[in-house]
Design a protein around this motif. Structure first.
Motif, mmCIF file in Angstrom:
data_model
loop_
_atom_site.group_PDB
_atom_site.id
_atom_site.type_symbol
_atom_site.label_atom_id
_atom_site.label_comp_id
_atom_site.label_asym_id
_atom_site.label_seq_id
_atom_site.Cartn_x
_atom_site.Cartn_y
_atom_site.Cartn_z
ATOM 1 N N GLY A 137 26.955 31.704 31.866
ATOM 2 C CA GLY A 137 28.143 32.175 31.163
ATOM 3 C C GLY A 137 29.090 31.081 30.742
ATOM 4 O O GLY A 137 30.206 31.372 30.294
ATOM 5 N N ASP A 138 28.669 29.823 30.888
ATOM 6 C CA ASP A 138 29.489 28.665 30.500
ATOM 7 C C ASP A 138 30.862 28.718 31.154
ATOM 8 O O ASP A 138 31.875 28.413 30.523
ATOM 9 C CB ASP A 138 29.611 28.577 28.974
ATOM 10 C CG ASP A 138 30.149 27.226 28.523
ATOM 11 O OD1 ASP A 138 29.856 26.215 29.193
ATOM 12 O OD2 ASP A 138 30.879 27.181 27.502
ATOM 13 N N PHE A 139 30.903 29.141 32.419
ATOM 14 C CA PHE A 139 32.106 29.100 33.262
ATOM 15 C C PHE A 139 33.206 30.066 32.809
ATOM 16 O O PHE A 139 34.320 30.019 33.326
ATOM 17 C CB PHE A 139 32.676 27.671 33.330
ATOM 18 C CG PHE A 139 31.663 26.642 33.712
ATOM 19 C CD1 PHE A 139 31.360 26.408 35.042
ATOM 20 C CD2 PHE A 139 30.983 25.913 32.745
ATOM 21 C CE1 PHE A 139 30.397 25.474 35.403
ATOM 22 C CE2 PHE A 139 30.016 24.971 33.090
ATOM 23 C CZ PHE A 139 29.723 24.755 34.428
ATOM 24 N N ALA A 140 32.906 30.954 31.883
ATOM 25 C CA ALA A 140 33.943 31.811 31.290
ATOM 26 C C ALA A 140 34.465 32.872 32.248
ATOM 27 O O ALA A 140 35.580 33.377 32.059
ATOM 28 C CB ALA A 140 33.391 32.481 30.029
ATOM 29 N N HIS A 141 33.686 33.231 33.264
ATOM 30 C CA HIS A 141 34.075 34.339 34.138
ATOM 31 C C HIS A 141 34.733 33.881 35.434
ATOM 32 O O HIS A 141 34.947 34.701 36.333
ATOM 33 C CB HIS A 141 32.853 35.197 34.452
ATOM 34 C CG HIS A 141 32.172 35.746 33.239
ATOM 35 N ND1 HIS A 141 32.814 36.559 32.335
ATOM 36 C CD2 HIS A 141 30.915 35.567 32.766
ATOM 37 C CE1 HIS A 141 31.984 36.883 31.366
ATOM 38 N NE2 HIS A 141 30.824 36.282 31.596
ATOM 39 N N VAL A 142 35.064 32.612 35.531
ATOM 40 C CA VAL A 142 35.628 32.069 36.766
ATOM 41 C C VAL A 142 37.152 32.026 36.682
ATOM 42 O O VAL A 142 37.720 31.543 35.702
ATOM 43 C CB VAL A 142 35.069 30.657 37.047
ATOM 44 C CG1 VAL A 142 35.642 30.109 38.356
ATOM 45 C CG2 VAL A 142 33.547 30.685 37.116
ATOM 46 N N LEU A 143 37.814 32.579 37.710
ATOM 47 C CA LEU A 143 39.272 32.501 37.878
ATOM 48 C C LEU A 143 40.046 33.161 36.733
ATOM 49 O O LEU A 143 41.080 32.658 36.300
ATOM 50 C CB LEU A 143 39.701 31.038 38.032
ATOM 51 C CG LEU A 143 39.224 30.333 39.302
ATOM 52 C CD1 LEU A 143 39.548 28.842 39.244
ATOM 53 C CD2 LEU A 143 39.866 30.955 40.547
ATOM 54 N N ARG A 144 39.575 34.298 36.300
ATOM 55 C CA ARG A 144 40.331 35.038 35.291
ATOM 56 C C ARG A 144 41.545 35.711 35.937
ATOM 57 O O ARG A 144 41.460 36.177 37.085
ATOM 58 C CB ARG A 144 39.444 36.085 34.616
ATOM 59 C CG ARG A 144 38.396 35.483 33.687
ATOM 60 C CD ARG A 144 37.520 36.565 33.075
ATOM 61 N NE ARG A 144 36.709 37.210 34.102
ATOM 62 C CZ ARG A 144 35.911 38.246 33.862
ATOM 63 N NH1 ARG A 144 35.832 38.760 32.640
ATOM 64 N NH2 ARG A 144 35.195 38.780 34.845
ATOM 65 N N PRO A 145 42.667 35.778 35.242
ATOM 66 C CA PRO A 145 43.855 36.425 35.803
ATOM 67 C C PRO A 145 43.564 37.859 36.229
ATOM 68 O O PRO A 145 42.849 38.597 35.548
ATOM 69 C CB PRO A 145 44.850 36.384 34.633
ATOM 70 C CG PRO A 145 44.421 35.193 33.828
ATOM 71 C CD PRO A 145 42.913 35.171 33.918
ATOM 72 N N GLY A 146 44.100 38.222 37.385
ATOM 73 C CA GLY A 146 43.920 39.562 37.900
ATOM 74 C C GLY A 146 42.634 39.780 38.667
ATOM 75 O O GLY A 146 42.418 40.872 39.220
#
Length: 216
Positions: free
Chosen positions: A46-55
């Motif tokens: 996922g090219d790091f897109a799903h890491v540490l998203r707000p909420g």
């Protein structure tokens, strides 16, 4: 001959040992994290897109770490309690932007390395002997798909020898590193033996520091 060695979890033992053996303490994305194999595969795919998203980040393990629900990665060292020994949701909310910035920089560093001419050895420490050769082939395919033309190999380290090593395929090797009870850093001699014959470009000074300082 490898230009760089990058850890892919499972937890702090692998980060400590890779830095000790290579003498290079430059931070990489998966350093000091506690995460399952699937989190590694999905994060790279996922090219790091799903890491540490707000909420999506919350206290976990009685407040001893922060769990990112989007990636199932456990952060033990990046969020600090404002008081006492346990994290709270407000602690995470206040610190999230800074932690996100750190890991975005590390993701950029990953992409730069993978897009360069460097030859990289990726190391996954299967600390509980949970994986099979097919999992390592899938990890290699994930890396090759995400970064076409990237020159790399995988080193799969287990506690005991795998029963299906013959099915690993090219570019994947395995070794064993027995656990050392009471020492989270692991068994230095076992790790040295697992890296025997692995060569890195440039000098490899030995380090003995056990800190978790990461200069991004």
């Amino acid at each position: 001959m490898y230009d760089s060695c990058v850890g892919l979890g499972y937890h702090c033992e692998s980060t400590h040992q890779i830095r000790r053996i290579t003498g290079n303490d430059r931070a990489h994305f998966f350093d000091w994290l506690d995460l399952e194999f699937e989190s590694v595969v999905e994060t790279i795919a996922g090219d790091f897109a799903h890491v540490l998203r707000p909420g999506m980040v919350e206290p976990f393990g009685d407040g001893h770490c922060a769990l990112d629900r989007g990636s199932d990665i456990r952060f033990f060292h990046d969020f600090r309690p404002s008081s006492g020994a346990t994290l709270t949701a407000p602690d995470i909310e206040r610190q999230l932007a800074g932690v996100r910035a750190k890991f975005q920089a590390l993701a950029d560093r990953w992409r730069t390395l993978a897009g360069s001419s460097a030859r990289v050895l990726y190391v996954h420490h299967d600390a509980f002997d949970e994986l099979a050769a097919a999992d390592l082939r899938r990890l290699r395919l994930t890396l090759a798909t995400a970064h076409p033309g990237h020159r790399f190999d995988l080193l799969w380290l287990r506690r005991t020898p795998p029963s299906d090593a013959a099915g690993l395929g090219p570019g994947i090797r395995w070794g064993t590193v027995a656990a050392l009870p009471g020492r989270w850093q692991g068994d230095d001699a076992a790790w040295d033996a697992a890296f025997q014959g692995v060569r890195f470009a440039g000098p490899r000074p030995r380090t003995t520091a056990n800190d978790r300082s990461d200069s991004v």
